[in-house]
Each structure stands twice: as structure tokens, then as C-alpha cells.
Design an enzyme around this catalytic site. Structure first.
Site, PDB file in Angstrom:
ATOM      1  N   ALA A  76      -8.331  -2.183  14.747  1.00 16.17           N
ATOM      2  CA  ALA A  76      -8.306  -3.583  14.321  1.00 16.17           C
ATOM      3  C   ALA A  76      -7.625  -4.432  15.374  1.00 16.17           C
ATOM      4  O   ALA A  76      -8.067  -5.534  15.722  1.00 16.17           O
ATOM      5  CB  ALA A  76      -7.582  -3.712  12.988  1.00 16.17           C
ATOM      6  N   CYS A 114      -4.984   5.113  13.302  1.00 16.46           N
ATOM      7  CA  CYS A 114      -6.275   4.869  13.947  1.00 16.46           C
ATOM      8  C   CYS A 114      -6.868   3.524  13.526  1.00 16.46           C
ATOM      9  O   CYS A 114      -7.228   2.704  14.363  1.00 16.46           O
ATOM     10  CB  CYS A 114      -7.222   5.982  13.576  1.00 16.46           C
ATOM     11  SG  CYS A 114      -8.696   5.954  14.562  1.00 16.46           S
ATOM     12  N   GLU A 115      -6.887   3.308  12.247  1.00 15.96           N
ATOM     13  CA  GLU A 115      -7.486   2.078  11.706  1.00 15.96           C
ATOM     14  C   GLU A 115      -6.829   0.837  12.284  1.00 15.96           C
ATOM     15  O   GLU A 115      -7.491  -0.055  12.804  1.00 15.96           O
ATOM     16  CB  GLU A 115      -7.307   2.042  10.182  1.00 15.96           C
ATOM     17  CG  GLU A 115      -7.902   3.215   9.466  1.00 15.96           C
ATOM     18  CD  GLU A 115      -9.386   3.063   9.267  1.00 15.96           C
ATOM     19  OE1 GLU A 115      -9.800   1.971   8.823  1.00 15.96           O
ATOM     20  OE2 GLU A 115     -10.128   3.997   9.610  1.00 15.96           O
ATOM     21  N   GLN A 116      -5.511   0.852  12.193  1.00 12.64           N
ATOM     22  CA  GLN A 116      -4.769  -0.323  12.635  1.00 12.64           C
ATOM     23  C   GLN A 116      -5.007  -0.588  14.120  1.00 12.64           C
ATOM     24  O   GLN A 116      -5.165  -1.717  14.563  1.00 12.64           O
ATOM     25  CB  GLN A 116      -3.253  -0.137  12.397  1.00 12.64           C
ATOM     26  CG  GLN A 116      -2.879  -0.032  10.956  1.00 12.64           C
ATOM     27  CD  GLN A 116      -2.743   1.428  10.497  1.00 12.64           C
ATOM     28  OE1 GLN A 116      -3.595   2.267  10.837  1.00 12.64           O
ATOM     29  NE2 GLN A 116      -1.709   1.726   9.723  1.00 12.64           N
TER      30      GLN A 116
END
Ligand SMILES: *[C@@H]1O[C@H](CO)[C@@H](O)[C@H](O)[C@H]1NC(C)=O
Ligand SMILES: *[C@@H]1O[C@H](CO)[C@@H](O)[C@H](O)[C@H]1NC(C)=O
Ligand SMILES: *[C@@H]1O[C@H](CO)[C@@H](O)[C@H](O)[C@H]1NC(C)=O
Ligand SMILES: *[C@@H]1O[C@H](CO)[C@@H](O)[C@H](O)[C@H]1NC(C)=O
Ligand SMILES: *[C@@H]1O[C@H](CO)[C@@H](O)[C@H](O)[C@H]1NC(C)=O
Ligand SMILES: *[C@@H]1O[C@H](CO)[C@@H](O)[C@H](O)[C@H]1NC(C)=O
Ligand SMILES: *[C@@H]1O[C@H](CO)[C@@H](O)[C@H](O)[C@H]1NC(C)=O
Ligand SMILES: *[C@@H]1O[C@H](CO)[C@@H](O)[C@H](O)[C@H]1NC(C)=O
Ligand SMILES: *[C@@H]1O[C@H](CO)[C@@H](O)[C@H](O)[C@H]1NC(C)=O
Length: 562
Positions: A471, A466-468
Site C-alpha cells: 500500500a 506485506c500488505e502495508q
């Protein structure tokens, strides 16, 4: 009434040069202490040429004024003498002329003036005389005929300028002896002013002063100017049928005997139409210029007035000068057309803008369809996919409508019908591949990022990584990759969405899918799909096999990259 007839060509003009000299009560002036002799104005009437008796009366008196030569006031040789006049003599006097059969009488008004304070004359009783500058001019001491000496010796006349003697010392001033005049050579403007002449009149052994004051006006000499038309200048004017026009012809010149006149159809305008009534006029202008003019009225313009040129002529140095004016009916109202045209143009632009606003998408799509073949192949941007499709992929076994939309409907319309090449996450990615690196690589190869949102969308589009992912989207948005946001159903609560999605929604808006996933056939021409196609890159239609080939190429290259 004195009139002058001037003959020019065939034209006879009647010009009154003097105003009528017949006064009802004629005024006479004299300075107090000076003698004067008054003639009866009636005497000039031709009917009285023969034998007559003349009698003078003081106003209101029946006693005739005496003919006794020693009396201060007396009648001699038909003239009424005051030797000298006193202030009390001011008033009315009557002269009666009696012929054999008829009699006539006249009243005169004598005004006795005192000198103005500190002056040798009274400003109210000056004779105006005009000379032209740069010429020879003369000042005449008038009305002295009756004051010959008893011995008939020419009286001596003294001259003053502004009541001071001595101006005759200027060589330009020459006394014209015997003519009671002064000649001025090379007249200049400084020569203007009040000139007084004074002679001594001796009567019955006593001496009296007789003076006259002339106000000398110096006119600047007319420039050696060729007369020329001020108006008309061979021009045309537009006049409406039935309107009133004053036809004026003006000539400016340095001379004042120029007489312009109108002609039309080889005749005088008054012969052409008796209502025209041509009138001549003349007007002095500064610097010795004279404007001579002639005008007539066309009270109602008729058709015949359009047929001829109206010529204005004048003759100068036996040469004829001509200028004409032509009347024309007004041209069509150009102004009206211009205003009308302007309004319709604005209206047209407005309507066009509205039409464009409404049909923008159709127009762009039509343009892409119809013009693409002629535009030729665009230089390739090196990207493989037209869009990278991201949707809430469910890990559970049951299918959500978003799955059906992304995996079935989207490819059906965009790939099969429109020939786009999509990368659909969860379809094109091979199982086992590193999700993040695939996504990263593929996104760079895509022209658009398409995000499908559903109300059941989990807080993160892809649970894994999710984070990547986030970003990466952020980076993409910053790179300028266009994002297409599709809402599966109305999403009221964006607050739970990731920041970047909220930003996109706000900046570009979203397209809402209102269709039903169970529908069998989808047409690329519905409003929704047109919207989507509009946001998609321009694309020429591709055959299905080409797309398949592309998939293969890409898949193998991604595999190799790992
Ligand atoms: C003028 O007056 C004289 C004398 O009073 C008289 O004899 C004579 O007829 C008059 N003449 C006329 C024209 O009245
Ligand atoms: C002239 O005489 C009439 C009648 O006698 C008198 O009314 C009038 O005032 C007089 N006018 C002058 C200016 O003396
Ligand atoms: C004067 O009147 C007489 C008779 O009444 C007449 O014969 C004569 O022609 C008249 N003269 C003038 C100048 O009117
Ligand atoms: C008038 O002027 C001309 C030229 O300016 C000059 O020759 C002439 O002497 C002048 N005449 C007099 C009387 O001053
Ligand atoms: C001539 O006299 C009048 C007064 O009657 C005066 O106002 C004017 O200034 C005088 N003209 C000149 C040139 O001195
Ligand atoms: C005439 O006028 C001159 C100048 O103003 C003056 O000296 C003289 O006394 C006057 N003569 C008479 C008779 O008034
Ligand atoms: C002609 O001249 C007169 C006098 O200067 C002026 O009032 C008039 O406007 C002029 N007319 C034209 C047509 O110039
Ligand atoms: C011509 O028309 C003008 C303006 O309407 C008017 O003042 C003038 O009296 C007219 N002249 C003639 C001769 O009708
Ligand atoms: C105007 O027209 C007349 C006659 O047609 C001609 O003689 C004259 O030279 C023209 N004037 C100008 C300034 O064109």
C-alpha cells in the site's frame, strides 16, 4: 529608299522611316462607277526626266490603249483614265516608258470594288489617318489632284461620317475650303470612325462621283511625361566570363523622337568592341507612350567588360540624361554554401543526438561531477536519505546473492565511493523497532526507492507487513518518488511480482546486475553503476564521517518518534 539621318552629338543613326515604295506589282483601287486616273510608278525615276513616250497596255495585249479622250478607258497626260471604272476593268495593266536610249516598264493591278452592303464605301479601300486627342486634328480627302473641273473650278466636296451627312454641324468640325479637309478642334476619342468625302467630277458633260473614305484613328495624347529610364537604373549585374549578355537600354516617354545610345570608356560601344553592334529600336505603347531602346550583344563577356560602366544616354530638352549598368563576375556561390552548411548542420545535430543518446549517462554524470561545485548548495528538500533500499531479506540463515549485494556491494559503491546516503532495510533499522512505522517514516525521508529483485524473490518483498508495504509503495509511486529497479538476474516471469513492481518495470525499466557477488573490488565506473548513479539524485561527494553522523541523527530521531 527614303532614309533619315539624325545627328545627335557625334552619333549618326540610320533610321528607315518608310518601307521601300517600289512595288513589283502596284495595287490601285477604285469604286465601281467612279472615275480614276492611274500614274505609271516608273515615272518617278530620275533617269527619265527628259523626253519620253509613255504607252499603256492591257495585260497580254500588244495594242496600246487609246489616247482618244472620249473613250471610257484612255491615256491622257501620261495617266491611264477610267471614266468611269466597271467591275470588268479589274486586272493587270502595263505601262512602258521609252526614253531615247532606255526603256522601262511596270505592271499595275487595278481592283474595282463595290460598296459594302448598305455602306457608301468599301472597307478594303480606306485611307487610315491618325489624330491625337485633345489637339486640333484634320481629316484630309486625298488624291483629288487629277479631278479638277475642266474650268479649273475647285470642286465642291461633301462629307459624311459613317455614310451620314451632318456631322459638320458640331462646332468643333470646321471645313477647310479649298484644302479638301476638315479640321477638328478638341479631338476626342468619339471622333474616330469612317469619314467619307465625295466630290462631283464633270467630264465631257457628264457627272461622276469621286469618293474617298478615311478611317480616322484617335490616339490618346501623350501624357506630358518626362522621359525616364526603364532600364538600366545604375545597377550591377553578375555575368560569368564568356557568357552571352544582351545589353538593353529602355526609355519610356511621351514623345517619339528620343534616341538613347550606349557609351563605354568615353566612346561608343561599337568602337569599344566591333562585335557589339548597337541597334536602336522604338515601340509604341498604349496611352501614347513610346519606348525607345538601344541594345547590343556581348556574345562572350571578356575581362575588359568588367572594367567599365556602360552608360546609356539620351538627350531631352537639350539636357543629357544618363544611367549606367556595370557587369561584375558572379560572387562565390552563396547558395551552394548555404545548402552545404544546412546539410552539415543537420548532420551535426544528428551526430550530436546520437552521441548524447549513447553517452547520455556519462555526460550527465560528468556534468554533475564537474559542475556541482559551481552550482552551490541547492536548497535542501529536507530529506535525509538518497535512497531507501529494499531487497528480499531472507529469514533463513544462508546468504543469498541479493543479501551480499544489498549489504555489501551497494554500500561499498554508493556510500563509500560516491558519497550517497542509503537506508538499507535490515541494516539501518534497529532490531525491535516497529518495522512498518520505521519504513513509513524513512521512506518519506528518502529521495529514491530502490528495489532489488532476485529470481528467488519471494512473492512478497518483506514477508512481514506485506500488505502495508505494498500500500505504501503504491502511495509513493503516486507521490512521484522515483523508483530504481535493480534485477539481480534475468527475471523472466514478472507475473508473480506484485502489481506495483510490474508497473514500475513497465514504466521505468530495470537495471540488470550482471556482476559477480564474489568480486573483490567494485568500481563505480562500470556500466551498471553508472546507470544506477544516473538514476540516483545528483549528489556532491561526502566524507564517510558525515554519513555516519547522519545515521546517528536519524536513528536517534526515529527512536524519539516512537
Ligand atoms: C515619241 O513618239 C513620237 C511619235 O511616235 C516620236 O516621234 C518620238 O521620237 C518618240 N519619242 C521618243 C523619246 O521615243
Ligand atoms: C495576264 O496575261 C497573261 C498572258 O496573256 C495571262 O496568262 C494572265 O492570266 C493575265 N492576267 C490577268 C490578271 O488578266
Ligand atoms: C544615249 O545614247 C547615245 C548614243 O548611243 C549616247 O551618246 C547618249 O549619251 C545616251 N544618253 C543617255 C541619257 O544615256
Ligand atoms: C476646346 O476646349 C476648350 C477647353 O476645354 C474650350 O475652351 C474650347 O472652346 C473648345 N473649342 C471648341 C472649338 O469646342
Ligand atoms: C468603319 O467601317 C468598318 C467597316 O469597314 C466598320 O466595321 C466599323 O465599325 C466602322 N467604324 C465605326 C467607328 O463605325
Ligand atoms: C453620287 O452619289 C450620290 C450619293 O450617293 C448620289 O445621290 C448621286 O446620284 C451620285 N451621282 C452619280 C452621278 O452617280
Ligand atoms: C525594353 O522594351 C522592350 C519593348 O517594350 C521590351 O521588349 C524589353 O523587354 C524591354 N527591356 C527591358 C530590359 O526592360
Ligand atoms: C543578339 O542576341 C540575340 C539573342 O541571342 C539574337 O537574337 C540577336 O540576333 C543578336 N543580335 C545581334 C546584333 O547580334
Ligand atoms: C545614375 O548615374 C548617373 C551617372 O553616374 C547619374 O547622373 C544619375 O543621376 C544616376 N541615376 C540615378 C537614378 O541614380
Amino acid at each position: 529608299m527614303t532614309s533619315t539621318f539624325l545627328l545627335i552629338g557625334h552619333l549618326i543613326l540610320l533610321i528607315p522611316l518608310f518601307s521601300a515604295e517600289e512595288c513589283i506589282v502596284c495595287d490601285y483601287f477604285v469604286l465601281v462607277g467612279e472615275p480614276t486616273a492611274i500614274s505609271c510608278p516608273v515615272i518617278t525615276l530620275p533617269a527619265l526626266h527628259s523626253d519620253y513616250n509613255m504607252t499603256w497596255y492591257k495585260n497580254g495585249s500588244n495594242t496600246p490603249i487609246t489616247t482618244e479622250k472620249h473613250a471610257r478607258i484612255h491615256v491622257r497626260k501620261g495617266l491611264l483614265w477610267f471614266i468611269p471604272a466597271t467591275l470588268e476593268d479589274s486586272g493587270l495593266y502595263e505601262c512602258e516608258v521609252r526614253g531615247l536610249n532606255r526603256s522601262n516598264q511596270k505592271t499595275i493591278n487595278l481592283k474595282v470594288f463595290k460598296n459594302d452592303n448598305g455602306l457608301c464605301f468599301n472597307g478594303k479601300m480606306k485611307y487610315e489617318q491618325v489624330v491625337n486627342s485633345a489637339n486640333i486634328g484634320n481629316i484630309i480627302c486625298p488624291d483629288l489632284e487629277n479631278f479638277k473641273d475642266e474650268d479649273n473650278v475647285k470642286p465642291e466636296v461633301h462629307w459624311y461620317k459613317e455614310c451620314k451627312p451632318g456631322f459638320l454641324e458640331d462646332k468643333r468640325f470646321v471645313l477647310a475650303e479649298g484644302e479638301n479637309a476638315v479640321l477638328i478642334h478638341n479631338v476626342s476619342v468619339q471622333d474616330k470612325g469612317n469619314y467619307t468625302c465625295r466630290m462631283v467630277y464633270t467630264y465631257m458633260g457628264k457627272q461622276y462621283n469621286v469618293s474617298r473614305t478615311m478611317s480616322l484613328v484617335v490616339k490618346e495624347s501623350p501624357l506630358q511625361m518626362r522621359p525616364e529610364f526603364i532600364y538600366p537604373k545604375n545597377n550591377t549585374i553578375e555575368v560569368e566570363l564568356g557568357s552571352h549578355v544582351v545589353m538593353e537600354c529602355n526609355v519610356s516617354s511621351g514623345i517619339n523622337s528620343l534616341i538613347p545610345y550606349w557609351e563605354v570608356n568615353d566612346g561608343y560601344v561599337d568602337d569599344f568592341d566591333s562585335t557589339y553592334r548597337e541597334q536602336f529600336y522604338e515601340k509604341g505603347m498604349p496611352h501614347g507612350i513610346t519606348v525607345a531602346g538601344t541594345k547590343f550583344n556581348i556574345s562572350k563577356v571578356k575581362v575588359k567588360d568588367y572594367a567599365y560602366k556602360f552608360f546609356c544616354h539620351f538627350i531631352y530638352e537639350s539636357q543629357q540624361f544618363t544611367s549606367y549598368i556595370k557587369l561584375e563576375p558572379p560572387a562565390q556561390n552563396i547558395q551552394g554554401y548555404l545548402i552545404g552548411g544546412g546539410v552539415s548542420l543537420v548532420f551535426l545535430v544528428f551526430v550530436t543526438l546520437i552521441i548524447y543518446k549513447i553517452f547520455k549517462i556519462d555526460i550527465v554524470l560528468w556534468y554533475r561531477n564537474s559542475c556541482h561545485p559551481f552550482l552551490g548548495e541547492k536548497a535542501s528538500d529536507g530529506k535525509i536519505y538518497d535512497a531507501y533500499v529494499l531487497y528480499p531479506k531472507n529469514r533463513e540463515s544462508c546468504l543469498y546473492s541479493s543479501d551480499i549485494f544489498a549489504l555489501k556491494i551497494l554500500p561499498e559503491v554508493l556510500e563509500r565511493q560516491c558519497g550517497y546516503n542509503l537506508f538499507i532495510f535490515g541494516r539501518n533499522d534497529l532490531p525491535g523497532e516497529d518495522m512498518v512505522s520505521v519504513a513509513d517514516e524513512t521512506l518519506k525521508q528518502s529521495r529514491r526507492l530502490m528495489i532489488i529483485l532476485a529470481s528467488e524473490t519471494p512473492s512478497c518483498l518483506l514477508e512481514d507487513a506485506c500488505e502495508q508495504q505494498l500500500a505504501m509503495y503504491n502511495a509513493l509511486i503516486r507521490d512521484g518518488t522515483q523508483v530504481i529497479l535493480i534485477e539481480m538476474d534475468e527475471i523472466l516471469d514478472y507475473t508473480s511480482m506484485p502489481e506495483s513492481v510490474r508497473y514500475i518495470k513497465q514504466k521505468h525499466g530495470a537495471i540488470q546486475w550482471k556482476g559477480d557477488v564474489s568480486e573483490k573490488s567494485c568500481s563505480a565506473n562500470t556500466k551498471f553503476w553508472k546507470n544506477v548513479r544516473y538514476q540516483m539524485p545528483s549528489k556532491k561527494k561526502m566524507s564517510h564521517s558525515e554519513i555516519y553522523l547522519l545515521h546517528q541523527t536519524l536513528n536517534s530521531s526515529t527512536t524519539k518518534g516512537n
